[in-house]
Each structure stands twice: as structure tokens, then as C-alpha cells.
Enzyme design. Structure first.
Site, PDB file in Angstrom:
ATOM      1  N   ARG A  72      11.854  -1.537  95.512  1.00 39.44           N
ATOM      2  CA  ARG A  72      13.255  -1.924  95.304  1.00 39.44           C
ATOM      3  C   ARG A  72      14.071  -0.869  96.050  1.00 39.44           C
ATOM      4  O   ARG A  72      13.914   0.323  95.779  1.00 39.44           O
ATOM      5  CB  ARG A  72      13.621  -1.891  93.828  1.00 39.44           C
TER       6      ARG A  72
ATOM      7  N   ASP B   1      17.223   0.877  96.264  1.00 42.71           N
ATOM      8  CA  ASP B   1      18.448   1.116  95.511  1.00 42.71           C
ATOM      9  C   ASP B   1      19.647   1.237  96.452  1.00 42.71           C
ATOM     10  O   ASP B   1      19.535   1.815  97.541  1.00 42.71           O
ATOM     11  CB  ASP B   1      18.271   2.430  94.724  1.00 42.71           C
TER      12      ASP B   1
ATOM     13  N   HIS C   5      24.941   0.098 100.445  1.00 42.47           N
ATOM     14  CA  HIS C   5      25.544   1.335 100.946  1.00 42.47           C
ATOM     15  C   HIS C   5      24.798   1.905 102.145  1.00 42.47           C
ATOM     16  O   HIS C   5      25.062   3.024 102.568  1.00 42.47           O
ATOM     17  CB  HIS C   5      25.657   2.334  99.787  1.00 42.47           C
TER      18      HIS C   5
ATOM     19  N   GLU D  53      18.731  -3.889  96.739  1.00 41.31           N
ATOM     20  CA  GLU D  53      19.795  -4.051  95.746  1.00 41.31           C
ATOM     21  C   GLU D  53      21.138  -4.167  96.459  1.00 41.31           C
ATOM     22  O   GLU D  53      21.704  -3.171  96.910  1.00 41.31           O
ATOM     23  CB  GLU D  53      19.832  -2.863  94.766  1.00 41.31           C
TER      24      GLU D  53
ATOM     25  N   ARG E 299      11.991 -11.529  87.958  1.00 41.05           N
ATOM     26  CA  ARG E 299      11.757 -10.220  87.347  1.00 41.05           C
ATOM     27  C   ARG E 299      12.246 -10.269  85.903  1.00 41.05           C
ATOM     28  O   ARG E 299      13.393 -10.618  85.632  1.00 41.05           O
ATOM     29  CB  ARG E 299      12.513  -9.136  88.105  1.00 41.05           C
TER      30      ARG E 299
HETATM   31  C1  AAO Z   1      26.724   9.121  87.668  1.00 42.79           C
HETATM   32  C2  AAO Z   1      28.038   9.149  86.907  1.00 42.79           C
HETATM   33  C3  AAO Z   1      29.198   9.227  87.865  1.00 42.79           C
HETATM   34  C4  AAO Z   1      29.029  10.465  88.754  1.00 42.79           C
HETATM   35  C5  AAO Z   1      27.691  10.365  89.474  1.00 42.79           C
HETATM   36  C6  AAO Z   1      27.411  11.577  90.349  1.00 42.79           C
HETATM   37  O1  AAO Z   1      28.134   7.969  86.116  1.00 42.79           O
HETATM   38  O2  AAO Z   1      30.407   9.330  87.122  1.00 42.79           O
HETATM   39  O3  AAO Z   1      30.082  10.515  89.686  1.00 42.79           O
HETATM   40  O4  AAO Z   1      26.658  10.255  88.511  1.00 42.79           O
HETATM   41  O5  AAO Z   1      27.362  12.716  89.579  1.00 42.79           O
HETATM   42  C7  AAO Z   1      23.552   5.004  88.383  1.00 42.79           C
HETATM   43  C8  AAO Z   1      24.730   4.864  87.431  1.00 42.79           C
HETATM   44  C9  AAO Z   1      25.917   5.691  87.869  1.00 42.79           C
HETATM   45  C10 AAO Z   1      25.481   7.132  88.091  1.00 42.79           C
HETATM   46  C11 AAO Z   1      24.424   7.106  89.194  1.00 42.79           C
HETATM   47  C12 AAO Z   1      23.921   8.483  89.561  1.00 42.79           C
HETATM   48  O6  AAO Z   1      25.097   3.494  87.346  1.00 42.79           O
HETATM   49  O7  AAO Z   1      26.889   5.641  86.829  1.00 42.79           O
HETATM   50  O8  AAO Z   1      26.591   7.925  88.457  1.00 42.79           O
HETATM   51  O9  AAO Z   1      23.299   6.349  88.705  1.00 42.79           O
HETATM   52  O10 AAO Z   1      23.408   9.122  88.466  1.00 42.79           O
HETATM   53  C13 AAO Z   1      27.673  -0.086  92.746  1.00 42.79           C
HETATM   54  C14 AAO Z   1      26.574  -0.044  93.801  1.00 42.79           C
HETATM   55  C15 AAO Z   1      25.198  -0.302  93.243  1.00 42.79           C
HETATM   56  C16 AAO Z   1      24.923   0.531  91.996  1.00 42.79           C
HETATM   57  C17 AAO Z   1      26.028   0.219  90.996  1.00 42.79           C
HETATM   58  C18 AAO Z   1      25.852   0.976  89.682  1.00 42.79           C
HETATM   59  O11 AAO Z   1      26.880  -0.977  94.831  1.00 42.79           O
HETATM   60  O12 AAO Z   1      24.273   0.028  94.242  1.00 42.79           O
HETATM   61  O13 AAO Z   1      27.293   0.587  91.565  1.00 42.79           O
HETATM   62  N1  AAO Z   1      23.580   0.297  91.471  1.00 42.79           N
HETATM   63  C19 AAO Z   1      22.465   1.229  91.809  1.00 42.79           C
HETATM   64  C20 AAO Z   1      21.590   1.523  90.605  1.00 42.79           C
HETATM   65  C21 AAO Z   1      22.350   2.360  89.609  1.00 42.79           C
HETATM   66  C22 AAO Z   1      22.655   3.725  90.215  1.00 42.79           C
HETATM   67  C23 AAO Z   1      22.934   3.655  91.662  1.00 42.79           C
HETATM   68  C24 AAO Z   1      22.881   2.495  92.404  1.00 42.79           C
HETATM   69  C25 AAO Z   1      23.096   4.935  92.367  1.00 42.79           C
HETATM   70  O14 AAO Z   1      21.095   0.341  90.078  1.00 42.79           O
HETATM   71  O15 AAO Z   1      21.646   2.518  88.398  1.00 42.79           O
HETATM   72  O16 AAO Z   1      23.823   4.288  89.579  1.00 42.79           O
HETATM   73  O17 AAO Z   1      21.781   5.358  92.708  1.00 42.79           O
HETATM   74  C26 AAO Z   1      31.511  -3.666  92.520  1.00 42.79           C
HETATM   75  C27 AAO Z   1      30.641  -3.629  93.756  1.00 42.79           C
HETATM   76  C28 AAO Z   1      29.265  -3.122  93.478  1.00 42.79           C
HETATM   77  C29 AAO Z   1      29.313  -1.824  92.709  1.00 42.79           C
HETATM   78  C30 AAO Z   1      30.129  -2.078  91.417  1.00 42.79           C
HETATM   79  C31 AAO Z   1      30.200  -0.840  90.538  1.00 42.79           C
HETATM   80  O18 AAO Z   1      31.080  -4.710  91.661  1.00 42.79           O
HETATM   81  O19 AAO Z   1      30.532  -4.930  94.276  1.00 42.79           O
HETATM   82  O20 AAO Z   1      28.604  -2.908  94.711  1.00 42.79           O
HETATM   83  O21 AAO Z   1      27.982  -1.436  92.382  1.00 42.79           O
HETATM   84  O22 AAO Z   1      31.433  -2.471  91.794  1.00 42.79           O
HETATM   85  O23 AAO Z   1      30.882   0.167  91.205  1.00 42.79           O
HETATM   86  C32 AAO Z   1      33.196  -7.528  89.397  1.00 42.79           C
HETATM   87  C33 AAO Z   1      33.003  -7.727  90.887  1.00 42.79           C
HETATM   88  C34 AAO Z   1      31.826  -6.908  91.360  1.00 42.79           C
HETATM   89  C35 AAO Z   1      32.135  -5.500  91.110  1.00 42.79           C
HETATM   90  C36 AAO Z   1      32.264  -5.380  89.604  1.00 42.79           C
HETATM   91  C37 AAO Z   1      32.520  -3.983  89.136  1.00 42.79           C
HETATM   92  O24 AAO Z   1      32.106  -8.059  88.669  1.00 42.79           O
HETATM   93  O25 AAO Z   1      32.764  -9.097  91.118  1.00 42.79           O
HETATM   94  O26 AAO Z   1      31.570  -7.109  92.733  1.00 42.79           O
HETATM   95  O27 AAO Z   1      33.359  -6.172  89.143  1.00 42.79           O
HETATM   96  O28 AAO Z   1      33.761  -3.536  89.616  1.00 42.79           O
END
Ligand code: AAO
Length: 510
Positions: free
Chosen positions: A210, A212, A216, A248, A352
Site C-alpha cells: 500500500r 501511503d 502527495h 492511497e 479489503r
Molecule cells: C500527525 C498530527 C498532525 C501533525 C503531524 C506531524 O495529527 O497534527 O502535524 O502528525 O507531526 C496520519 C494521521 C495524521 C498524522 C500523520 C502523521 O492521519 O493525523 O499527523 O499520520 O503522524 C490526507 C492525505 C492522505 C492521508 C490523510 C490522513 O491525502 O494521504 O490526509 N492518509 C494517509 C494515512 C494516514 C497518515 C498519512 C497519510 C500520513 O492513511 O494515516 O496520517 O502518513 C481532503 C483531501 C485528502 C486529505 C484529507 C485530510 O479530504 O482530499 O487528500 O487526506 O482532506 O486532510 C471531504 C472531502 C475530502 C477531504 C475531506 C477532509 O470529505 O470530500 O476530499 O473532506 O477535508
């Protein structure tokens, strides 16, 4: 000769879409935050005997230790190096798991965090899961090694250095996602380090990745890394087999980046699937089960052979990522079983199943402020074992949705009907639907009251419903369904039934 070459080329170019599943198996399960020793045991005692084909494991490489809040699950998405030691276990335990799962025909897929390292505010020291030193401020990761030359900041262009606007593809790919130090994947050196990491996992025996945060990364950078990957380990996989790739990319529409840009690299997580299915099953916005008649591409989803599908994932089950309130999770078990049952019965996509741990939700202004809570753990932060109760459910707050009878039996259903077309569709225009998969399996769902007699397309006989029970020896432990010589059967499902669906297939016939 020309024809042969064509086949060979077609085989090569389509290989990364193939999950390399063995023995007629069709589904993987995400054992989120499980320890390697528990996964190894689960492959042998449960997954292989019940027809699961693979496991998505949490990131196996060294990550930062976050202590405020204390040991959140998400620290594993902040790499410090590509050494294989984490809360899930040591490199030795990882190797043992891969070997033992492979030996019983269950694949391991690694969640690969290659877009970035830890957060820019991660400080410095050796607070990391293998004890490697790092300095987030100067962007030094000596255990790889990466230095400040290996990151994207100079290309970003926003004042904060962060992604500020998802309508700008440049920002999404060259700036920091929630503060995470963004690797410069166009650099040959960086590509080489990542390819070495993934090739090490391939040599250990993993079946795919996968990727991640693929949204980006530039699709061309991903492609360049994938082109450096070795074929799978021939101790378990056919010679020439390619790693399965699923990227992803959250694409619910309306942003600069679309999932289709990634079709050439492998499959993609179809986030519309769980969001829309949740709406239908919760009857939000006037949605009904009968609208599922053209589920899949007919709903504007990506092509079947590009989609990796799921009802919920580790992000959106706790409000991270995308999907919002419509997402079904184990917290709504009745709806959840309908959703997962439907997914596993329907031919669209590579499926999945999610397997979670329990935490106490605490909603403040609509947001769960406990969304960070890590896996069940001991006071020293170590992850608790997955214990198994006498009734086959799990202890220590592991939910083990994949062991719920309804879900486990639908994984078997999907194996039994694999390759069969959807047929004999029926609906009442409302919230009752039924369909067969060829003449091998039949399923009927009721999100209202139901008493109907329908054409199933199945041979006459007595079948065990695999939702209310299953076939054990020569009897059914739950409801029996009689299919007449004309193929018809009567189904009675009450609106208050905990499991308002019935599924029968040729392996559950008396
Ligand atoms: C943590 C802390 C942060 C800190 C950071 C660094 O929470 O405050 O700044 O550490 O110290 C995970 C957690 C994060 C965490 C990170 C690192 O979720 O909270 O940050 O580990 O520890 C985006 C990405 C997507 C990502 C998702 C969570 O595009 O790739 O955010 N998923 C993966 C993993 C996830 C992981 C990471 C990536 C990083 O599965 O577990 O993060 O490795 C929009 C965009 C999306 C975006 C979302 C959220 O979505 O389209 O691309 O996802 O926003 O930002 C509607 C819209 C929809 C929109 C959504 C939310 O539904 O239709 O498009 O609203 O606004």
C-alpha cells in the site's frame, strides 16, 4: 512468436494490479496495529483455514515515538529510518511472520510510508522505535541516511511550507502534508533508498505494498521507484510475479488531482465506495438499497480492475482522511455487517476487510477528541497481545471484525463465487435487494420488513444461511433455505433482525 511476445508484455504490464492471491482466495484483511507474533499465529490458526488471502500490516519500519499525546497510532506514519523495528515487533519477528503466513498461503502486504519522514516539529534525539538518532529541525536522518538535500521544501512555494490548497496539484505534491518532511522523490538517491527498502521487504517475502499518501507524490516518481523493484520471492511466488501495488489516493472529486493519474502504477483506494455505501445503508439523502443495481463503475467509480475497495479504513473510521459521517464502522455493527456483506458479495473491486481495536470515542463539537488513541497497550507503551476467547472472538479490546461469523463466512462466499457474474438481480424499488453470482451463490438484503419468494438461479436443495449460522456436518446451525426445482426460494427477514440478510452458496448446501 509475435503473439507470445504480446502475451508476455500484457502479463508484465498488468502484473502490479494482481494481488498474487493463492488457492482461489479473494480478500485481504487489514490487521491494523497488530504485533507480528499475533499475525503469524492468526495466519495459521484462522486466516488460512477460513479462506483469507492476505494481510495488510501496519508500517514495519522505524518511526518516531510521540509522547504527547502518548503513543498515538499515527506515530507509525512518521518514519525515522527503514530499519524493521516498531511496536509491532523486531525484524526477526517480521521475517518469521512473513515466512509462516506465506507457508500457509496468506500474503503479506506492507503499508509503505515513502512520501515523507517525521513531522518538522519532531525535534531531535533518539526517541524512535529502534533508537536511531534524527534531527527533524535540520532534516537529518543518519540511519537512512537522508540530509536536508533530500527534501522538497525549496519547491513548495506556500508561505507556511504546508499544503494550503488542494486545488493546486503542485502544493499537494511538493509541500508538507500536515507538517511531514516531504521527500524529494525526483532525486535518484532518494529513489534508490526507497527501492532498497521495498526490495528488502520483497526478498523477505512480502507480496505487495500500500503506498501511503500517493496523492502527495508525482505519479512519475512512483513509477520510477516501481521500475526498480524486484520480482517476488520465488520461494512462494511464481517466477516473474510482480509486487501488487495499491496507492492511497483520496479522490471524492472536486480537487486538482484525480485517481486516474495513477492508473498506470497499480490499483488505487476507491474512497467513493465506502462513502456512498454508507449513505445507502444509513438511508441518508433518500438513498435506497435498490439504487445499488448498477453499483461500481455505474456509480462513477474507477474501473473495476483498478479499484481497491473497503467499507472503512484506519483513517476514516476515526474521522481522519475522507468520508465523514456516512462511513460505517464496527461501532454500528448492524449496518456494518450489511455493508461488508454487500461488498464481499458484489463483484466490483479488490476487497479489503478492516480489523480494528476498540477505543472510547468522545465527541466534542462533532469531532472525536480521542481519534489519536493507539492500540491496546501496557503501561510501558508496548502493544497488547491479541487474545482469543472461547467463542472465537478476540480479547484485550481487539475487535476482530474479520472473525465475526457474518464477515468470515462472506469472505468464503466470495471465494466460492469468484469469477461468476452478478445475475438474478431483484429489488422492490426500496430497501430490499437480492442477486446471485452465477449459479454458485445467492444473497438477499433487507433494510425494511421482508417476506418474498424469488428466483435464485441456484440448483434445487436445502442450503444453510451462512449469516445466521453455517453448515456444520450435515446440519445448519442457523436458518435453512429451500430452493425448489424451479430455483425459487422464500425469504422472510424482519426489520428488527440484527442481521437483515441471508446468503447461501454451493459449499453450504446440505
Ligand atoms: C500527525 C498530527 C498532525 C501533525 C503531524 C506531524 O495529527 O497534527 O502535524 O502528525 O507531526 C496520519 C494521521 C495524521 C498524522 C500523520 C502523521 O492521519 O493525523 O499527523 O499520520 O503522524 C490526507 C492525505 C492522505 C492521508 C490523510 C490522513 O491525502 O494521504 O490526509 N492518509 C494517509 C494515512 C494516514 C497518515 C498519512 C497519510 C500520513 O492513511 O494515516 O496520517 O502518513 C481532503 C483531501 C485528502 C486529505 C484529507 C485530510 O479530504 O482530499 O487528500 O487526506 O482532506 O486532510 C471531504 C472531502 C475530502 C477531504 C475531506 C477532509 O470529505 O470530500 O476530499 O473532506 O477535508
Amino acid at each position: 512468436m509475435k503473439l507470445l511476445l504480446l502475451f508476455v508484455l500484457a502479463g508484465l504490464s498488468s502484473a502490479q494490479y494482481n494481488p498474487n492471491l493463492r488457492s482461489g482466495r479473494t480478500s485481504m484483511v487489514h490487521l491494523f496495529e497488530w504485533r507480528w507474533v499475533d499475525i503469524a499465529a492468526e495466519c495459521e490458526r484462522y486466516l488460512a483455514p477460513n479462506g483469507y488471502g492476505g494481510v495488510q500490516v501496519s508500517p514495519p519500519n522505524e518511526n518516531i515515538i510521540v509522547s504527547n499525546p502518548y503513543r498515538p497510532w499515527y506515530e507509525r506514519y512518521q518514519p525515522i529510518s527503514y530499519k524493521l523495528c516498531t511496536r509491532s515487533g523486531s525484524e526477526q519477528q517480521f521475517r518469521d511472520m512473513v515466512t509462516r503466513c506465506n507457508n500457509v498461503g496468506v500474503n503479506i502486504y506492507v503499508d509503505a510510508v515513502i512520501n515523507h519522514m517525521c513531522g518538522s516539529g519532531g525535534g531531535s534525539g533518539t526517541q524512535s522505535t529502534c533508537g536511531s538518532s534524527y534531527n527533524a529541525g535540520t532534516k537529518d536522518f543518519p540511519a537512512v541516511p537522508y540530509s536536508n538535500l533530500d527534501f522538497n521544501d525549496s519547491k513548495c512555494g506556500t508561505a507556511s511550507g504546508e499544503i494550503e490548497n488542494y486545488s493546486d496539484a503542485n502544493q499537494v505534491r511538493n509541500c508538507r502534508l500536515v507538517g511531514l518532511l516531504d521527500l524529494a522523490l525526483e532525486k535518484d538517491y532518494v529513489r534508490g533508498k526507497i527501492a532498497d527498502f521495498l526490495n528488502n521487504l520483497i526478498s523477505i517475502g512480502v507480496a505487495g505494498f500500500r503506498l501511503d499518501a500517493s496523492k502527495h507524490m508525482w505519479p512519475g516518481d512512483i513509477q520510477a521507484i516501481l521500475s526498480r523493484l524486484n520480482n517476488l520471492n520465488t520461494q512462494w511466488f511464481a517466477s516473474g510475479a510482480r509486487p501488487f501495488i495499491f496507492q492511497e489516493v483520496i479522490d471524492l472529486g472536486g480537487e486538482a488531482i484525480s485517481a486516474s493519474e495513477y492508473y498506470g502504477n497499480g490499483r488505487i483506494t476507491e474512497f467513493k465506495y465506502g462513502a456512498k455505501l454508507g449513505n445507502v445503508i444509513r438511508k441518508l439523502g433518500g438513498e435506497r438499497l435498490s439504487y445499488l443495481r448498477n453499483w461500481g463503475e455505474g456509480w462513477g467509480f474507477m474501473p473495476n480492475d483498478r479499484a481497491l475497495v473497503f467499507v472503512d479504513n484506519h483513517d476514516n473510521q476515526r474521522g481522519h482522511g475522507a468520508g465523514g459521517a456516512s462511513i460505517l464502522t464496527f461501532f454500528d455493527s448492524r449496518f456494518y455487517k450489511i455493508g461488508v456483506g454487500f461488498m464481499l458479495a458484489h463483484p466490483y473491486g479488490q476487497t479489503r476487510v478492516m480489523s480494528s481495536y476498540r477505543w472510547t470515542r468522545n465527541f466534542v463539537n462533532g469531532k472525536d477528541v480521542n481519534d489519536w488513541i493507539g492500540p491496546p497497550s501496557n503501561s510501558d507503551g508496548s502493544t497488547k497481545a491479541v487474545t482469543i476467547n472461547a467463542d472465537s472472538s478476540c480479547g484485550n479490546d481487539w475487535v476482530c471484525e474479520h472473525r465475526w461469523r457474518q464477515i468470515k463466512n462472506m469472505v468464503i462466499f466470495r471465494n466460492v463465487v469468484n469469477g461468476q457474474a452478478l445475475a438474478n438481480w431483484w429489488d422492490n424499488g426500496g430497501n430490499q435487494i437480492a442477486f446471485s453470482r452465477g449459479n454458485k451463490g445467492y444473497i438477499i438484503f433487507n433494510n425494511d420488513n421482508m417476506d418474498v419468494t424469488l428466483s435464485t438461479g441456484l440448483p434445487a436443495g436445502t442450503y444453510c444461511d451462512v449469516i445466521s449460522g453455517q453448515k456444520e456436518g450435515t446440519r445448519c446451525t442457523g436458518t435453512q433455505i429451500t430452493v425448489s426445482s424451479t430455483g425459487s426460494a422464500r425469504f422472510v427477514i424482519s426489520s428488527s433482525a440484527e442481521d437483515p440478510f441471508i446468503a447461501i452458496h454451493e459449499s453450504a448446501k446440505l
